[in-house]
Motif scaffolding. Structure first.
Motif: not given
Length: 84
Positions: A12-22
């Motif tokens: 979830s941290l990876l998704i929010l920090l990397v995936g969401l901005p992309v």
């Protein structure tokens, strides 16, 4: 196979920090392409596109985010003073 609580927190941290901005860049690029291709959408339609895209990104990740804000169910079985 179900993910452990720690793995879901990391994902979830990876998704929010990397995936969401992309995803945000992709959504703005999509609306820019629609604007260039078909012209500017009416204001209400543009808001609707952003709302739909805002909800669309989280649907595949519901299982990852579910329960992440709560205590770890494996270690937190209750308060120590409540135990006999």
């Amino acid at each position: 196979m179900a993910l452990s609580y720690a793995a879901r927190r990391r994902w979830s941290l990876l998704i929010l920090l990397v995936g969401l901005p992309v995803y945000i860049v992709a959504a703005v690029s999509l609306t820019g392409w629609i604007d260039a291709r078909f012209g500017r959408l009416p204001f209400i339609a543009e808001i609707a596109v952003y709302v739909v895209l805002g909800f669309l990104w989280m649907l595949p990740f519901r299982a990852v985010f579910r329960g992440v804000g709560k205590e770890d169910p494996e270690t937190a079985k209750g308060r120590p003073e409540d135990r006999p």
